[in-house]
Design a protein around this motif. Structure first.
Motif, PDB file in Angstrom:
ATOM      1  N   SER A  31       0.693  -1.073   0.011  1.00 16.09           N
ATOM      2  CA  SER A  31       0.006   0.059   0.155  1.00 16.09           C
ATOM      3  C   SER A  31       0.869   1.316   0.028  1.00 16.09           C
ATOM      4  O   SER A  31       1.808   1.472   0.777  1.00 16.09           O
ATOM      5  N   PRO A  32       0.836   2.139  -1.010  1.00 19.09           N
ATOM      6  CA  PRO A  32       1.602   3.218  -1.167  1.00 19.09           C
ATOM      7  C   PRO A  32       1.265   4.497  -0.272  1.00 19.09           C
ATOM      8  O   PRO A  32       0.677   5.369  -0.605  1.00 19.09           O
ATOM      9  N   SER A  82       0.150  11.340 -11.122  1.00 22.23           N
ATOM     10  CA  SER A  82       1.114  10.070 -10.608  1.00 22.23           C
ATOM     11  C   SER A  82       1.668   9.412 -12.056  1.00 22.23           C
ATOM     12  O   SER A  82       2.593   9.007 -11.995  1.00 22.23           O
ATOM     13  N   THR A 100       3.810  14.939  -8.292  1.00 20.73           N
ATOM     14  CA  THR A 100       3.212  13.625  -7.788  1.00 20.73           C
ATOM     15  C   THR A 100       3.391  13.775  -6.248  1.00 20.73           C
ATOM     16  O   THR A 100       4.504  13.678  -5.771  1.00 20.73           O
ATOM     17  N   ARG A 143       1.801  11.246  -4.081  1.00 17.52           N
ATOM     18  CA  ARG A 143       1.836   9.910  -3.629  1.00 17.52           C
ATOM     19  C   ARG A 143       3.133   9.127  -4.184  1.00 17.52           C
ATOM     20  O   ARG A 143       3.599   9.110  -5.385  1.00 17.52           O
ATOM     21  N   GLU A 199       5.061   6.263  -5.164  1.00 18.20           N
ATOM     22  CA  GLU A 199       4.599   4.690  -5.620  1.00 18.20           C
ATOM     23  C   GLU A 199       6.026   3.891  -5.938  1.00 18.20           C
ATOM     24  O   GLU A 199       5.861   2.799  -6.023  1.00 18.20           O
TER      25      GLU A 199
END
Length: 299
Positions: free
Chosen positions: A125-126, A141, A149, A151, A153
């Motif tokens: 789970s990022p 992303s 970005t 998040r 990842e």
């Protein structure tokens, strides 16, 4: 007498998940001493019935005045502790996770620790995030560029311990003194952005947020569901957070970009985005819980 860790949970219609979380806590704590307080924010399902069968936690009943307020209420009801363990009800902890997190928390200037989190299917789970900027307003992303970005990842980022701007607040260990110094979670964030705000305020005060792969947990996500209202809350609170840190002029740019992005999402079929667009453009359509007077948005 103070304990090592004060574990705190806020529930809202969490009957389907809370048992698994509570069952995971003893082995996750290892030899640490701890207290466990659950604040229920007015559940209408069987959450309170489930909690009534448990002898391993103290339950505090509350009206729903927000997640941050519920978390602060849980901390106030807890034993004095070296660290506060923030938990979502749809999370579970791996054995030995909390001692591993506490070891990192005890390092100089570390104020918040985030573990390695997996989805229900076992995939990563990022949960790590970069700080808010105008470039990251759209969460682009697909570019793979950090400037656009929020998040994080890249799998390599989850293999080693390192400092991050902030992490998703489903499972966080926070220095107890820092929590008190910052006045806990900012209750003006009814839902969403409270963990972002906390980590960024901690950084302002000289404390870091650190990710460690040495501790593991699972988070289902969306345990209470997402509606058009909660999607709107998420976007408006992102704007509020950005304004408090960047000022009015740059926030107008951030706001306009948010509107355009939500219009695009709506045109692409995201059914929760049209209500968000209306709330962004018409203050009267904003969720009352947001108290939008503290906002750059037009009124």
């Amino acid at each position: 007498m103070p304990v090592d860790v004060a574990a705190v949970v806020v529930t809202y219609n969490s009957a389907d998940h809370i048992i698994e979380l509570l069952d995971s806590i003893p082995s996750a704590m290892g030899a640490l001493t701890y207290s466990l307080v659950v604040v229920d924010n007015g559940s209408s399902d069987a959450t309170l019935d489930v909690l009534a069968t448990r002898s391993d936690c103290a339950t505090v009943r509350s009206t729903n005045d927000g997640y941050a307020a519920g978390m602060n209420r849980a901390v106030r009801a807890s034993e004095p502790a070296e660290a506060v363990l923030i938990l979502n009800p749809d999370a579970t902890l791996d054995a030995g996770a909390v001692p591993a997190m506490l070891e990192v928390l005890r390092k100089p200037a570390v104020g918040v620790v985030a573990p390695r989190v997996r989805e229900a299917d076992g995939s990563l789970s990022p949960t790590l995030r970069r700080g808010p900027t105008i470039g990251r307003v759209g969460g682009l992303s697909f570019t793979g560029w950090p400037a656009f970005t929020e998040r994080i990842e890249e799998p390599a980022a989850y293999e080693t311990e390192h400092e991050v701007d902030w992490a998703v607040g489903a499972i966080l260990l926070v220095d107890g003194g820092l929590y008190a110094r910052l006045g806990g979670m900012d209750e003006s964030y009814f839902l969403y952005s409270e963990e972002t705000d906390f980590s960024l305020r901690a950084k302002d005060a000289g404390w870091t947020t650190v990710y460690t792969p040495a501790a593991g947990a699972m988070h289902i996500g969306g345990g209470s569901g997402e509606s058009a209202t909660t999607h709107t809350m998420k976007q408006l609170n992102r704007i509020r957070l950005y304004r408090r840190r960047a000022g009015t002029l740059r926030t107008w740019v951030y706001y306009v970009m948010t509107v355009l992005i939500e219009v695009r999402r709506a045109l692409l079929g995201h059914d929760k985005s049209w209500p968000t667009v209306r709330a962004l453009l018409r203050p009267s359509r904003r969720p009352p819980a947001l108290n939008a007077s503290d906002s750059v948005l037009p009124r």
